[in-house]
Design an enzyme around this catalytic site. Structure first.
Site, short mmCIF file in Angstrom:
data_model
loop_
_atom_site.label_atom_id
_atom_site.label_comp_id
_atom_site.label_asym_id
_atom_site.label_seq_id
_atom_site.Cartn_x
_atom_site.Cartn_y
_atom_site.Cartn_z
N HIS A 470 -4.67 -1.85 0.84
CA HIS A 470 -4.64 -0.99 -0.19
C HIS A 470 -3.30 -0.70 -0.71
O HIS A 470 -2.60 0.12 -0.17
CB HIS A 470 -5.25 0.25 0.29
CG HIS A 470 -6.79 0.21 0.95
ND1 HIS A 470 -7.36 0.99 2.02
CD2 HIS A 470 -7.64 -0.86 0.63
CE1 HIS A 470 -8.23 0.55 2.04
NE2 HIS A 470 -8.48 -0.48 1.27
N ILE A 471 -2.67 -1.73 -1.49
CA ILE A 471 -1.28 -1.80 -1.68
C ILE A 471 -1.01 -0.31 -2.67
O ILE A 471 -1.25 -0.36 -3.88
CB ILE A 471 -0.96 -2.94 -2.50
CG1 ILE A 471 -1.39 -4.20 -1.63
CG2 ILE A 471 0.64 -3.06 -2.63
CD1 ILE A 471 -1.23 -5.53 -2.19
#
Length: 546
Positions: A470-471
Site C-alpha cells: 500500500h504505497i
C-alpha cells in the site's frame, strides 16, 4: 523525433486512479491522452498465465516483465529493480502494465476513519489533511458506485456515509462465520468492504468463491484498473501503451508544456497538452518528477520544497498462524473477507499506531505442501498432516499504521534500467510508533487464538514486518508549499497545470488499504480541473489525439 501528439489532458499512468481521472474528464468533453509505460495484456491471457504458472503463491507471476518498463520481481530471485538503501527492506510489488497494480489486489475498498485526517490536531503525531473527511465523503461515494463496493452499513459505523453501500455484502465463508461466533462479545468480526460483486453488477458476475482473488479474479467479479481503462477509452480517451515517460518539460512561466517518452526501441516522442496529470504510483511518480530536471529545477520539477519522494508509508504486518480446535477449512470464498476494526482509532494513537486485525481465508494446501516437502515428509504422514493443516490452520495479521517521516523516501539510484533510466531506490525504516502497535497486536493475537482453542501458535519473528504493498506518501498534499508537494486538489505548488493523483498524495496512511481513498481524492481533484472551478480551462476540441 517521432510525430508530436497533443491533448487537453495528458495522463501519465493507466492504473485505477489515472484511468478513472481520464474517464471523468473524457465524459465532460475534454480530449484526453493516457500514456502507459507497460504493455497491454488481456484478462484471458493473464488468467491463463496464472493457471500455467509454477509459482502459484507468487502474485506477480502472471504479469509480464517488460525490459523497457521494469517492475520489481522477487521470485524466483530479486531482479534488483527497486534498489534497497535500508535500513529496513521495502520490497514493494507493483505492476507496470495497462490497468496497473489493481489487477492483483485483494479488492479491499476501505474508507478512512475521520480522525485519520486529523492526526496532528487530535494526537500530536503525523500531520493533518488539508481538507476534512466531510469534504471527501461525496467522492468516496462516487468511487464506490463506479467500482461496485459491497459492504454492510451496520457493520461499519467507523466511517460515516451519506448513502448505503452500492452492493450488499459478499457471502460470508464458513471459517469467518465461526470466527464471528466464537469471538463474539470480545471482538466483533465484520465483513471487509470490497470492490467485489456480491451480485451481477456492471455487466460482470458475482464472486464465485474460487479463492484466487490474488493474483487475478478468474471471472472478473473484482473491479480493477483494466476495467477503468476500458471505460475511459469508451468515453473517448486515447491510450498509448509502451510509452515510458522520462521527462516533463516546462516553460519560462513554470507551466508543463510537454512529456517526453521512449518507446521500447528507445525512440523519443514528445506529447504536448494544456494540463498534465502524473498518475503512475507512489514510486514511479516521484521517480519521474526527480528525473525531470532543468536549470531552474535541478532537483526535479514540483520539488522546490525538496519533498518529492519523501514520507513513504505503507501498512506493515505482523501475524500469527495457529491450529483451531475445530475444522474450518480456509479456502472457500474470497481470500481476505473479514477483520476486526475496533482498534483503528483511539487516544492510544498519541503513543503507538492504530491497526486493523485482518483474517486470511487463503487455502492452506499449497503453503502446507511446500512446507512438508521441505521438511522431507512423504507418504501417509504427508497426507495426514496436509489434511490436518488444511482443515485447522488459521491466520490473523495486523495492518499497522505508519506515520509520515521525510527520511522514509524514494530517490534515484545510480543504477539504470534497459533504457538507461535510473532505477528507484527505497530508504525505509520501521519506527517505534509502528512497533508499539505490533506489540499491542500480539496480545490480541494470543486472545484470538485462545478463543478459537488454538494450538501450535507460530508468531512472525519479532523484527519481521510483511509489506502490504500500500504505497502511500511521496507526493504529499498540504497547504504549506515548503512541507508538501501539491495542494489539496493535487495541483503541484510549483506548476499551475501539473496535477498529481494516486496513493502518493495521501498525507497519512491510517490503517486501511489505500486504493479507495486515492480514487476518491482523484475524483475530487478532477472537479478542480474542470470548467466552473477556480482553475477553469477551455476545452480544445480540435486537439489531435491520434
Amino acid at each position: 523525433m517521432a510525430e508530436e501528439l497533443s491533448a487537453d489532458f495528458v495522463v501519465i499512468g493507466s492504473g485505477i486512479c489515472g484511468a478513472l481521472t481520464a474517464l471523468k474528464l473524457a465524459r465532460r468533453g475534454a480530449s484526453v491522452l493516457i500514456l502507459e509505460a507497460g504493455p497491454r495484456v488481456g484478462r484471458a491471457q493473464l488468467v491463463a498465465n496464472f493457471r500455467n504458472s509454477t509459482r502459484r503463491s507468487d502474485w506477480m507471476s502472471p504479469y509480464p516483465f517488460s525490459p523497457w518498463a521494469p517492475h520489481p520481481v522477487y521470485a524466483p530471485k530479486d531482479n534488483g529493480y527497486l534498489v534497497q538503501a535500508g535500513p529496513y527492506p521495502y520490497p514493494a510489488e507493483y505492476i507496470r502494465m495497462v490497468g496497473g497494480t489493481t489487477w492483483h489486489w485483494a479488492a479491499h475498498a476501505w474508507r478512512y476513519v475521520p480522525n485519520d485526517m486529523l492526526m496532528q490536531s487530535l494526537y500530536g503525531v503525523g500531520v493533518d489533511w488539508p481538507f476534512s473527511y466531510d469534504a471527501l465523503e461525496p467522492f468516496y461515494q462516487e468511487a464506490e458506485e463506479i467500482m461496485g463496493v459491497a459492504g454492510s452499513l451496520e457493520e461499519h459505523p467507523e466511517s460515516p456515509r451519506s448513502k448505503p453501500f452500492p452492493l450488499e455484502p459478499v457471502a460470508e465463508p464458513y471459517a469467518m462465520r465461526r470466527l464471528r461466533e466464537r469471538l463474539a462479545g470480545v471482538y466483533p468480526v465484520v465483513g471487509n468492504t470490497v470492490a467485489r460483486n456480491s451480485r451481477t453488477f456492471d455487466g460482470r458476475p458475482a464472486c464465485c468463491g474460487s479463492n484466487n482473488c490474488q493474483p487475478i479474479c478468474p471471472v472478473d467479479a473484482q473491479y480493477h484498473g483494466g476495467l477503468s481503462v476500458d471505460a475511459a477509452e469508451a468515453a473517448g480517451a486515447k491510450l498509448i501503451a509502451n510509452a515510458v515517460v522520462y521527462q516533463l518539460e516546462h516553460d519560462a512561466q513554470d507551466r508543463i508544456v510537454a512529456a517526453h517518452y521512449y518507446d521500447p526501441d528507445k525512440t523519443s516522442h514528445r506529447v504536448t497538452g494544456r494540463t498534465f496529470i502524473v498518475a503512475a504510483n507512489g514510486i514511479e511518480s516521484p521517480k519521474l518528477l526527480l528525473l525531470s530536471t532543468s536549470d531552474k529545477y535541478p532537483n526535479g520539477v514540483a520539488n522546490s520544497s525538496g519533498m518529492v519522494g519523501r514520507n513513504l508509508m505503507d501498512h506493515p504486518s505482523t501475524s500469527l498462524t495457529f491450529d483451531a480446535d475445530e475444522e474450518v477449512w480456509l479456502g472457500r470464498g474470497p481470500q481476505s473477507p473479514s477483520s476486526i476494526n475496533t482498534l483503528r482509532d483511539g487516544p492510544f494513537r498519541s503513543e503507538y499506531s492504530a491497526y486493523r486485525l485482518d483474517f486470511t481465508n487463503i487455502s492452506r494446501v499449497d503453503s502446507t505442501t511446500q512446507r512438508l516437502l521441505l521438511e522431507g515428509v512423504y507418504g501417509p504422514e504427508f497426507e495426514k498432516r496436509l489434511r490436518y493443516s488444511a482443515a485447522h490452520e488459521m491466520n490473523v495479521k495486523t495492518v499497522l499504521e505508519v506515520l509520515p517521516n521525510p527520511e522514509n523516501r524514494i530517490s534515484l539510484s545510480d543504477q539504470k534500467d534497459a533504457l538507461g533510466i535510473p532505477k528507484p531506490q527505497a530508504h525505509y525504516r520501521i519506527d517505534d510508533y509502528t512497533r508499539g502497535g505490533a506489540i499491542a497486536g500480539k496480545a490480541d493475537f494470543a486472545r484470538i487464538a485462545e478463543l478459537m482453542g488454538g494450538s501450535n501458535l507460530r508468531y512472525t519473528k519479532d523484527d519481521y514486518f510483511a509489506n502490504n504493498q500500500h504505497i502511500c506518501g511521496t507526493l504529499t498534499m498540504g497547504s504549506d508549499p515548503h512541507t508538501s508537494v501539491c495542494d489539496e486538489y493535487g495541483r503541484a505548488h510549483d506548476h499551475e497545470n501539473l496535477y498529481l493523483v494516486g496513493t502518493g498524495v495521501l498525507p497519512t496512511a491510517g490503517t486501511c488499504n489505500s486504493t479507495l481513498a486515492a480514487v476518491a481524492v482523484a475524483l475530487r481533484s478532477v472537479e478542480h480541473m474542470l470548467p466552473g472551478s477556480s482553475s477553469a480551462w477551455t476545452v480544445n476540441h480540435d486537439a489531435p489525439i491520434a
